[in-house]
Structure formats: structure tokens, C-alpha cells
Design an enzyme around this catalytic site. Structure first.
Site, PDB file in Angstrom:
ATOM      1  N   LYS A  23       0.839  -1.209   0.000  1.00 31.88           N
ATOM      2  CA  LYS A  23       0.000   0.000   0.000  1.00 31.88           C
ATOM      3  C   LYS A  23       0.873   1.259   0.000  1.00 31.88           C
ATOM      4  O   LYS A  23       0.658   2.172  -0.783  1.00 31.88           O
ATOM      5  CB  LYS A  23      -0.892   0.018   1.253  1.00 31.88           C
ATOM      6  CG  LYS A  23      -1.582   1.342   1.477  1.00 31.88           C
ATOM      7  CD  LYS A  23      -2.389   1.374   2.750  1.00 31.88           C
ATOM      8  CE  LYS A  23      -1.634   1.839   3.964  1.00 31.88           C
ATOM      9  NZ  LYS A  23      -1.397   3.288   4.068  1.00 31.88           N
ATOM     10  N   ASN A  24       1.855   1.294   0.871  1.00 33.96           N
ATOM     11  CA  ASN A  24       2.646   2.519   1.002  1.00 33.96           C
ATOM     12  C   ASN A  24       3.584   2.748  -0.181  1.00 33.96           C
ATOM     13  O   ASN A  24       4.179   3.823  -0.294  1.00 33.96           O
ATOM     14  CB  ASN A  24       3.441   2.509   2.312  1.00 33.96           C
ATOM     15  CG  ASN A  24       2.547   2.796   3.503  1.00 33.96           C
ATOM     16  OD1 ASN A  24       1.363   3.102   3.349  1.00 33.96           O
ATOM     17  ND2 ASN A  24       3.114   2.689   4.698  1.00 33.96           N
ATOM     18  N   CYS A 120      -5.225  13.678  12.499  1.00 37.17           N
ATOM     19  CA  CYS A 120      -5.061  12.240  12.347  1.00 37.17           C
ATOM     20  C   CYS A 120      -4.989  11.640  13.741  1.00 37.17           C
ATOM     21  O   CYS A 120      -4.452  12.266  14.653  1.00 37.17           O
ATOM     22  CB  CYS A 120      -3.765  11.989  11.590  1.00 37.17           C
ATOM     23  SG  CYS A 120      -3.304  10.278  11.483  1.00 37.17           S
ATOM     24  N   ARG A 125       0.946  15.186  12.570  1.00 34.44           N
ATOM     25  CA  ARG A 125       1.383  15.005  11.192  1.00 34.44           C
ATOM     26  C   ARG A 125       1.395  16.281  10.351  1.00 34.44           C
ATOM     27  O   ARG A 125       0.669  16.402   9.367  1.00 34.44           O
ATOM     28  CB  ARG A 125       0.538  13.927  10.514  1.00 34.44           C
ATOM     29  CG  ARG A 125       0.574  12.634  11.305  1.00 34.44           C
ATOM     30  CD  ARG A 125      -0.175  11.535  10.643  1.00 34.44           C
ATOM     31  NE  ARG A 125       0.602  10.887   9.596  1.00 34.44           N
ATOM     32  CZ  ARG A 125       0.257   9.731   9.040  1.00 34.44           C
ATOM     33  NH1 ARG A 125      -0.842   9.123   9.386  1.00 34.44           N
ATOM     34  NH2 ARG A 125       1.014   9.186   8.117  1.00 34.44           N
ATOM     35  N   ASP A 309       4.914   1.262  11.772  1.00 27.20           N
ATOM     36  CA  ASP A 309       3.732   0.565  11.249  1.00 27.20           C
ATOM     37  C   ASP A 309       3.638  -0.886  11.736  1.00 27.20           C
ATOM     38  O   ASP A 309       2.641  -1.555  11.464  1.00 27.20           O
ATOM     39  CB  ASP A 309       3.729   0.602   9.711  1.00 27.20           C
ATOM     40  CG  ASP A 309       3.344   1.972   9.183  1.00 27.20           C
ATOM     41  OD1 ASP A 309       2.919   2.827   9.984  1.00 27.20           O
ATOM     42  OD2 ASP A 309       3.467   2.193   7.962  1.00 27.20           O
ATOM     43  N   ARG A 401      -8.361  -0.299   4.752  1.00 27.21           N
ATOM     44  CA  ARG A 401      -7.427   0.639   4.106  1.00 27.21           C
ATOM     45  C   ARG A 401      -6.124  -0.068   3.751  1.00 27.21           C
ATOM     46  O   ARG A 401      -5.463   0.332   2.795  1.00 27.21           O
ATOM     47  CB  ARG A 401      -7.093   1.804   5.051  1.00 27.21           C
ATOM     48  CG  ARG A 401      -8.232   2.778   5.263  1.00 27.21           C
ATOM     49  CD  ARG A 401      -7.731   3.973   6.049  1.00 27.21           C
ATOM     50  NE  ARG A 401      -6.432   4.363   5.545  1.00 27.21           N
ATOM     51  CZ  ARG A 401      -5.396   4.732   6.293  1.00 27.21           C
ATOM     52  NH1 ARG A 401      -5.534   4.812   7.606  1.00 27.21           N
ATOM     53  NH2 ARG A 401      -4.251   5.052   5.756  1.00 27.21           N
TER      54      ARG A 401
HETATM   55  C1  UD1 Z   1       4.433   7.193   5.922  1.00 28.14           C
HETATM   56  C2  UD1 Z   1       3.569   5.958   5.834  1.00 28.14           C
HETATM   57  C3  UD1 Z   1       3.042   5.566   7.206  1.00 28.14           C
HETATM   58  C4  UD1 Z   1       4.200   5.417   8.182  1.00 28.14           C
HETATM   59  C5  UD1 Z   1       5.084   6.656   8.165  1.00 28.14           C
HETATM   60  C6  UD1 Z   1       6.341   6.500   8.999  1.00 28.14           C
HETATM   61  C7  UD1 Z   1       2.612   6.092   3.635  1.00 28.14           C
HETATM   62  C8  UD1 Z   1       1.402   6.295   2.805  1.00 28.14           C
HETATM   63  N1  UD1 Z   1       2.465   6.230   4.945  1.00 28.14           N
HETATM   64  O1  UD1 Z   1       3.601   8.247   6.400  1.00 28.14           O
HETATM   65  O2  UD1 Z   1       2.346   4.340   7.076  1.00 28.14           O
HETATM   66  O3  UD1 Z   1       3.694   5.210   9.478  1.00 28.14           O
HETATM   67  O4  UD1 Z   1       5.505   6.939   6.821  1.00 28.14           O
HETATM   68  O5  UD1 Z   1       7.054   5.379   8.599  1.00 28.14           O
HETATM   69  O6  UD1 Z   1       3.658   5.762   3.138  1.00 28.14           O
HETATM   70  N2  UD1 Z   1       6.623  15.074   9.964  1.00 28.14           N
HETATM   71  C9  UD1 Z   1       6.804  16.411  10.220  1.00 28.14           C
HETATM   72  N3  UD1 Z   1       6.747  17.276   9.175  1.00 28.14           N
HETATM   73  C10 UD1 Z   1       6.533  16.869   7.896  1.00 28.14           C
HETATM   74  C11 UD1 Z   1       6.353  15.499   7.646  1.00 28.14           C
HETATM   75  C12 UD1 Z   1       6.409  14.613   8.702  1.00 28.14           C
HETATM   76  O7  UD1 Z   1       7.012  16.824  11.361  1.00 28.14           O
HETATM   77  O8  UD1 Z   1       6.499  17.706   6.989  1.00 28.14           O
HETATM   78  C13 UD1 Z   1       6.645  14.113  11.098  1.00 28.14           C
HETATM   79  C14 UD1 Z   1       5.296  13.433  11.280  1.00 28.14           C
HETATM   80  O9  UD1 Z   1       4.418  14.215  12.057  1.00 28.14           O
HETATM   81  C15 UD1 Z   1       5.681  12.151  11.967  1.00 28.14           C
HETATM   82  C16 UD1 Z   1       7.046  11.835  11.352  1.00 28.14           C
HETATM   83  O10 UD1 Z   1       7.528  13.054  10.785  1.00 28.14           O
HETATM   84  O11 UD1 Z   1       5.821  12.353  13.344  1.00 28.14           O
HETATM   85  C17 UD1 Z   1       7.015  10.770  10.279  1.00 28.14           C
HETATM   86  O12 UD1 Z   1       6.162  11.154   9.249  1.00 28.14           O
HETATM   87  P1  UD1 Z   1       6.375  10.727   7.740  1.00 28.14           P
HETATM   88  O13 UD1 Z   1       7.618   9.920   7.605  1.00 28.14           O
HETATM   89  O14 UD1 Z   1       6.211  11.927   6.889  1.00 28.14           O
HETATM   90  O15 UD1 Z   1       5.127   9.773   7.521  1.00 28.14           O
HETATM   91  P2  UD1 Z   1       4.121   9.752   6.318  1.00 28.14           P
HETATM   92  O16 UD1 Z   1       4.829   9.960   5.032  1.00 28.14           O
HETATM   93  O17 UD1 Z   1       2.963  10.633   6.632  1.00 28.14           O
END
Ligand code: UD1
Length: 427
Positions: A23-24, A120, A125, A309, A401
């Protein structure tokens, strides 16, 4: 509303299970298809999940033609027409991951308007790292009325250091950089296998991406990208979930097509617990004897650390290992809600800030519980396998999902599990 009903207590899982495409991985790949101004793109090994249907709608909404042949697990996208700039609230609000269309739309059209993802359950996030990176590449970003607008007639290469290796930000920036003028360097980039899959895909489309899977990704911009055929990488989280299911039921399960390298952090913890994990030609085999399971200490981290995850499912495993285990969640600030539900099943646990202490080896009782997020839903079902009596898990919208026919796959391994229609739940 449907529910999953598990008759717990005697559910030793034995046999083999086949996992789906990730999925990811497929969500950013679908977003990336809109970068192809020439030729069609074919994605194979696409999992049939509600998040995939949502992303298909997002991409259709951008004026690409999207056909999903579910039987063949193939999605075909034709993005050769004029791509529109707006990803509306009605889709983005359904799935946060749709924010990964921002980079591709901006790169292809020069202007993007994407609904801000809302709150969320697992954490706040923010998307500041996505936006900072795009600004460094020359985008003007404004936020109004719940939308992010990004404008740049020509994105240019930039040197971007990410404060945290965000998966989504790395993907957005990589995709935007493929059509930028010059060279973009992303430092402290995320290293997840899904990042590598995206880089392979982009390169198959004619991009020049180097270093994916390491801390530094370098993208040299090209004039345009074209369609290609690509097979989505296997889902390491679905694989990991079945590995944990086998381990916690004293089972013997071959997880077909699971990739050893992608599950290294999980495998190392399973081995430490006393679970037997072996690499076989067809996949990864997990065997365990419940009396041998030892308590362990785990901390989630970006890849190649232990995946957040897998955190919820692993806490389910901790409940059957005698002694006190700890789980430290460093990636998301609110990802222990499943433990509150598990407490209703008799779990002794305590949460202090980012650390959960779990007292394993106590008898658990089945109960009616609610999924609080995607991986929590799997964790609660797995806990139901080992609790005495009946566990009923509701809010399956989360499960669907990310898991395809989860109850059927568990039933094929010998679990006493059914999915039923129930009328008493309000969404
Ligand atoms: C992706 C995965 C999700 C997984 C996560 C971490 C997908 C669709 N989803 O989510 O399943 O749990 O990676 O492995 O691939 N953050 C910030 N600022 C930003 C972006 C992120 O502070 O601009 C923080 C987030 O709040 C969180 C951490 O960084 O605490 C990790 O987030 P991120 O790696 O971006 O996760 P996703 O891409 O949303």
C-alpha cells in the site's frame, strides 16, 4: 457495518500465506503516474485496498484516465492529456497520503492546489518539510481556506536538508525534482523500501534519481517523463503482520514473497524473543514455541529502524511473552490507542509519554473492541487469536485501508475467525 469475530485461545497458525503489493508503495507510484506526459503507465501487483481506490479517484480528478483491473491487480493510467491543478478536499480528507500529489502536480503543471490534510488519530502530522523543500526549489506557497497553493513556472534544483527523514516529504520532493531545472540533493532522506521502489519507477519513466535507500538522494531534472510498466514491491508491513501472527500463536507459517532485507528490523527482534525465522526460497518462515518467548525492548525509528507501522502488532506479540516488555514510539506521538482497547481484554500495561510497558504472559479475555487506526485494527484481531473466548473487532474501515482479505488469510492458516454483518455500530 461489518465486524470481525475471533474465537480465541486455540489458534495455532500453520501453513503459507501470500502477501500483496505494498500500500505505502503504490500510493506514491499512482501520484507519480501524472508526471508521464507521454505514453501510458501500467502498475502491476496493485493491492485491492480502499486507499488505492481513493488515490485512483484523486488521480482521475486530475484529469488522468485510470483503469483498475482488480482481477489482474493492474492499474493503467493515461496522463497524457492536460492535467488539472486541484486535488479537492473530498478525496484528500479521506486519506492523508494524497498529499503526495502536490509535488507531481506542481512539477507537471507549474501550479498546484491541494487540500490541507486534516488531523489524524496517531499524531499531528504536519507537512512543513514537504513545503520547505518545495520552497527551496523555487515554489511560492500560500495557505488559504484549507488549501495549499504552490506556484512555480520552473522549479529549480536545490540542496535540501530534512530535519527528519519524512517518508512523504522525501517522496514529494523526489517527484518534484524529476522535472526541475538542474540538480536537487535531498539530505537526511527517508530510506524506506517504498522510497527505493518509487525511485526505480521514476527512473523507468526517464528520470535521473540516484542514492534512494541511502541518506542522500540526488535528482537531476529532465525535460519530461514517459509511461512505463512497473511491478509494485511486496508489502513488508502485511508480511510482518503475518510473521507476528505466526510467532504469537506458536505457529509455523511461510510468508510467501516476503523480502528478508525489508523486514530486517522486525526479524532481529523476533530472533531476540526466541522466535525461529528463516529465509527460504519462497519467502520467510516463522516458527515459534510460546513457552520460549522472551520479553524484549523495542523502539520505533525511521527505516532501517523498527517500523512504527509494526508497533501495534508487535505489542500484541509482547502480550504473550512472559515478563515485562517495553515499546518506545518515537515516530508518532499518539500511537498507543490500541493498548487502551487491549486493556479491556485484560492486558496489564502502562504508558508513560512515548513508552509503553507491557506485562506479558497474563491470561487475556476476549472482548468487544474498536479499531482506532489501520495497524491497531490488525493488532486487536491478533490479540483476539490468543485471548480466551470471543473477541469482536469493530470499525473495520481502518482495516480495509491496508489489509486485503485479512480474515480469510488468517482462516486459511487455521484461525477461527469470521467477518459478519452487524447493525449496531454507528460510524
Ligand atoms: C508514511 C507511511 C506511514 C508510516 C510513516 C512513517 C505512507 C502512505 N504512509 O507516512 O504508514 O507510518 O511513513 O514510517 O507511506 N513530519 C513532520 N513534518 C513533515 C512530515 C512529517 O514533522 O512535513 C513528522 C510526522 O508528524 C511524523 C514523522 O515526521 O511524526 C514521520 O512522518 P512521515 O515519515 O512523513 O510519515 P508519512 O509519510 O505521513
Amino acid at each position: 457495518m461489518e465486524k470481525i469475530v475471533v474465537q480465541g485461545g486455540d489458534n495455532r497458525l500453520v501453513g503459507s500465506v501470500t502477501i500483496e503489493g505494498a500500500k505505502n508503495a503504490v500510493l506514491p507510484l499512482l501520484a507519480a503516474t501524472i508526471l508521464a506526459s507521454k505514453g501510458k503507465t501500467v502498475l502491476q501487483n496493485v493491492p485491492i485496498l480502499s486507499d488505492v481506490f481513493t488515490m485512483n479517484q484523486v488521480v482521475r480528478g486530475l484529469n488522468a484516465k485510470v483503469d483498475f483491473d482488480e482481477e489482474a491487480h493492474v492499474v493503467e493510467v493515461d496522463a497524457t492529456g492536460d492535467i488539472t491543478e486541484e486535488a479537492p478536499y473530498k478525496y484528500v480528507s479521506k486519506m492523508r497520503a494524497s498529499i503526495v500529489v502536490l509535488g507531481p502536480i506542481l512539477a507537471r503543471v507549474g501550479h498546484a492546489k491541494v487540500s490541507m490534510p486534516g488531523g489524524c488519530t496517531i499524531g499531528s502530522r504536519p507537512i512543513d518539510l514537504h513545503l520547505k523543500g518545495l520552497e527551496a526549489m523555487g515554489a511560492k506557497i500560500t495557505q488559504t481556506a484549507g488549501y495549499i497553493e504552490a506556484k512555480a513556472d520552473h522549479l529549480h534544483g536545490a540542496h535540501i536538508y530534512m530535519d527528519f527523514p519524512s517518508v512523504g516529504a522525501t517522496q514529494n520532493l523526489m517527484m518534484a525534482a524529476t522535472l526541475a531545472d538542474g540538480v536537487t540533493v535531498i539530505e537526511n532522506a527517508a530510506r524506506e523500501p517504498e522510497i527505493v521502489d518509487l525511485a526505480i519507477f521514476l527512473n523507468e519513466m526517464g528520470a535521473k534519481v540516484k542514492g534512494a535507500g541511502t541518506e542522500t538522494i540526488t535528482v537531476t531534472g529532465v525535460e519530461n517523463l514517459h509511461g512505463t510498466t512497473h511491478t509494485v514491491v511486496q508489502d513488508r508491513i502485511e508480511a510482518g503482520t503475518f510473521m507476528v501472527a505466526a510467532a504469537m500463536t506458536g505457529g509455523d507459517v511461510l510468508v510467501r514473497d516476503a523480502v528478508w532485507e525489508h523486514n530486517r528490523p522486525l526479524i532481529s527482534k523476533l530472533l531476540e524473543m526466541g522466535v525461529e525465522v528463516t529465509e527460504e526460497s519462497e519467502g520467510i518462515r516463522v516458527r515459534s514455541q510460546l513457552e520460549n518467548l522472551k520479553a524484549v525492548h523495542v523502539k520505533t525509528l525511521p527505516h532501517p529502524g523498527f517500523p512504527t507501522d509494526m508497533q501495534a502488532q508487535f505489542t500484541a506479540l509482547m502480550t504473550v511473552a512472559k515478563g515485562e516488555s517495553t515499546m518506545v514510539e518515537t515516530v508518532f506521538e499518539n500511537r498507543f490507542q490500541h493498548l487502551e482497547e487491549m486493556r479491556r481484554m485484560g492486558l496489564h500495561s502502562e504508558i508513560i509519554r512515548d513508552t509503553a510497558r507491557i506485562v506479558g504472559g497474563q491470561a487475556l479475555q476476549g472482548a468487544e473492541v474498536l479499531s482506532t487506526d489501520l495497524r491497531a485494527s490488525a493488532a486487536l484481531i491478533l490479540t483476539g487469536l490468543v485471548a480466551q473466548g470471543e473477541t469482536v473487532v469493530g470499525k473495520l474501515v481502518h482495516l480495509d485501508r491496508g489489509y486485503y482479505r485479512f480474515h480469510e488469510k488468517l482462516a486459511q492458516l487455521g484461525a477461527k475467525i469470521q467477518r459478519i454483518e452487524a447493525n449496531d455500530e454507528e460510524e
